[in-house]
Design an enzyme around this catalytic site. Structure first.
Site, PDB file in Angstrom:
ATOM      1  N   SER A  33       8.294 -10.532  -3.302  1.00 51.19           N
ATOM      2  CA  SER A  33       7.094 -10.813  -2.498  1.00 51.19           C
ATOM      3  C   SER A  33       6.472 -12.181  -2.733  1.00 51.19           C
ATOM      4  CB  SER A  33       6.058  -9.716  -2.715  1.00 51.19           C
ATOM      5  OG  SER A  33       5.731  -9.597  -4.077  1.00 51.19           O
ATOM      6  N   LYS A  90       2.004 -13.044   2.108  1.00 56.00           N
ATOM      7  CA  LYS A  90       0.687 -12.879   2.728  1.00 56.00           C
ATOM      8  C   LYS A  90       0.471 -13.755   3.959  1.00 56.00           C
ATOM      9  CE  LYS A  90      -2.072 -10.803  -0.867  1.00 56.00           C
ATOM     10  NZ  LYS A  90      -1.191 -10.742  -2.053  1.00 56.00           N
ATOM     11  N   GLU A 108     -12.033 -11.348   2.273  1.00 58.47           N
ATOM     12  CA  GLU A 108     -12.343 -11.160   0.866  1.00 58.47           C
ATOM     13  C   GLU A 108     -11.081 -11.453   0.082  1.00 58.47           C
ATOM     14  OE1 GLU A 108     -11.310  -8.585   2.713  1.00 58.47           O
ATOM     15  OE2 GLU A 108      -9.591  -8.211   1.380  1.00 58.47           O
TER      16      GLU A 108
HETATM   17  C1  LIG Z   1      -1.025  -9.708  -2.915  1.00 61.39           C
HETATM   18  C2  LIG Z   1       0.343  -9.615  -3.412  1.00 61.39           C
HETATM   19  C3  LIG Z   1       0.992  -8.371  -3.563  1.00 61.39           C
HETATM   20  C4  LIG Z   1       0.309  -7.061  -3.328  1.00 61.39           C
HETATM   21  O1  LIG Z   1      -0.110  -6.832  -2.032  1.00 61.39           O
HETATM   22  P1  LIG Z   1       0.647  -5.803  -1.070  1.00 61.39           P
HETATM   23  O2  LIG Z   1      -0.278  -5.659   0.069  1.00 61.39           O
HETATM   24  O3  LIG Z   1       0.841  -4.527  -1.842  1.00 61.39           O
HETATM   25  O4  LIG Z   1       1.947  -6.420  -0.726  1.00 61.39           O
HETATM   26  C5  LIG Z   1       2.321  -8.363  -3.975  1.00 61.39           C
HETATM   27  N1  LIG Z   1       2.973  -9.504  -4.253  1.00 61.39           N
HETATM   28  C6  LIG Z   1       2.392 -10.716  -4.133  1.00 61.39           C
HETATM   29  C7  LIG Z   1       3.179 -11.935  -4.462  1.00 61.39           C
HETATM   30  C8  LIG Z   1       1.061 -10.808  -3.715  1.00 61.39           C
HETATM   31  O5  LIG Z   1       0.487 -12.022  -3.605  1.00 61.39           O
END
Ligand SMILES: *Cc1c(COP(=O)(O)O)cnc(C)c1O
Length: 392
Positions: free
Chosen positions: A378, A89, A111
């Site tokens: 992610s 993010k 938000e």
């Molecule tokens: C917020 C988040 C997501 C989901 O958000 P996307 O916009 O679909 O990527 C996925 N993995 C992590 C670690 C997150 O913090």
């Protein structure tokens, strides 16, 4: 054909459905964003924040023990979990705060649901000296008290939202209300590839570094392109970040994993691409969880970051043209995925990411020959350890 087109349409999806009072600002943002896109100074500043501050490039790590276990798959992990603040993010919030600076804005709002986007926004604001107000549903403030405290430590003000289900979509409504009122001074940072044009393309641009790096790193190690890309999909920013650079590599298969929650037929899931209908939410047309008369349904996932009734319009487009395939993984399978990676590679993944991991076993059985996979890791799982402890 240019994707999105000049009006922000990805095929039948996307666009900008906003109140009149915001239209002038949205158009201003569009102009600034498209000019910064080809502005060498901006791109250099952004690049330097990503590298010097956030820790890019991230590793593309060959998960050997995991691959041995799966037999038919050779899995590489794109380690976004190693970034500052522990997830992808930050790529986006650094980019958007930089855009806000160029536009001469003096205040940032956002938000947040689980608080991950709130923390990433508060971090970027602290770094660049912006006052930061984060809207968060009262229920989420209670559930995510640690992230609320993190945001406060970073100097942000967290505003609890009392309306509706007191979760993410209500926080988003409140943030939009603030934006309409303070349009001159305020920049609104959206946390995924959702919202009105130009947000989906802007957030995609900022996250596309994931796929650009991964493509280069993979080719260097394997001397060819990967067979499959795999990522979890909430709003869809980490998945689109990985997919985008491979769009024209038509032999590379893309798989997005939505959250099936208690099961796709239970009514408690977050899988709008599997089970939703096209509609408009938060300024853009995409697939949504909605009732027969068009009311937005409450989503459910064990992963707070996937718990959203909509999805970015570009994913709805990829699905409609068959460029990507979307599958889903339940809460239970995701927990299995989390344990699997933790024990076999010594990496505790985020609950969101665990949905992509939870699909590997099935994928291993489906492939016809030995296949290479890039999985977008992610985020890291430290934030989820308490909840997992309760469940297990
Ligand atoms: C917020 C988040 C997501 C989901 O958000 P996307 O916009 O679909 O990527 C996925 N993995 C992590 C670690 C997150 O913090």
């Amino acid at each position: 054909m240019m994707i999105p087109d000049k009006k922000g349409h990805f095929g039948a999806f996307g666009g900008k459905y906003v109140p009149e009072t915001l239209m002038a600002l949205i158009e201003e943002l569009e102009g600034v964003f498209y000019s910064l896109r080809s502005d060498k100074v901006f791109q250099k500043e952004f690049r330097s924040l990503l590298c010097e501050y956030a820790g890019r490039p991230t590793n593309l790590y060959y998960a050997e023990r995991l691959s041995e276990q799966l037999k038919t798959l050779k899995v590489y992990l794109k380690r976004e979990d190693l970034l500052h603040t522990g997830a992808h993010k930050i790529n986006n919030t650094l980019g958007q705060v930089l855009v806000a600076k160029k536009m001469g804005k003096s205040r940032i709002i956002a938000e947040t649901g689980a608080g991950q986007h709130g923390v990433a926004t508060a971090t970027a604001c602290a770094l660049m000296g912006f006052p930061c107000h984060i809207y968060m549903g009262e229920e989420d403030v209670r559930r995510q008290s640690l992230n609320v405290y993190r945001m406060k430590l970073l100097g942000a003000k967290v505003i609890p939202v009392k309306g509706g289900s007191r979760t993410l979509k209500d926080a988003m409504n409140e943030a939009i209300r603030d934006w309409v009122t303070n349009v001159k001074t305020t920049f609104y940072i959206i946390g995924s590839v959702a919202g009105p044009h130009p947000y989906p393309v802007m957030v995609r641009d900022f996250q596309a570094v994931i796929g650009r790096e991964a493509r280069r790193q993979f080719i260097k190690q394997e001397k060819k392109l990967p067979d499959i890309l795999l990522a979890c999909v909430g709003g869809g920013s980490n998945a689109m970040g990985l997919f985008h650079a491979f769009f024209k590599d038509t032999k590379v298969k893309m798989i997005g994993v939505e959250a099936a929650g208690h099961g796709l037929n239970s009514g408690h899931h977050s899988a709008p691409l599997a089970k939703g209908k096209t509609g408009i939410l938060h300024g853009s047309k995409s697939d949504l969880l909605q009732t027969r008369d068009g009311q937005i349904k409450i989503a459910h996932s064990i992963a707070a970051g996937l718990d959203y009734p909509g999805v970015g319009p570009e994913h709805a487009y990829y699905k409609s043209i068959g460029r990507a395939q979307y599958v889903s993984v339940s809460d239970k399978q995701a927990i299995k995925g989390l344990k699997f990676l933790s024990e076999i590679e010594g990496i505790i993944p985020a609950m969101e990411t665990s949905h992509a991991l939870g699909y590997l076993e099935k994928l291993a059985k489906e492939v016809k020959r030995k296949s290479t996979v890039i999985l977008c890791l992610s985020g890291r799982g430290d934030k989820d350890v308490n909840e997992i402890k309760e469940i297990l």
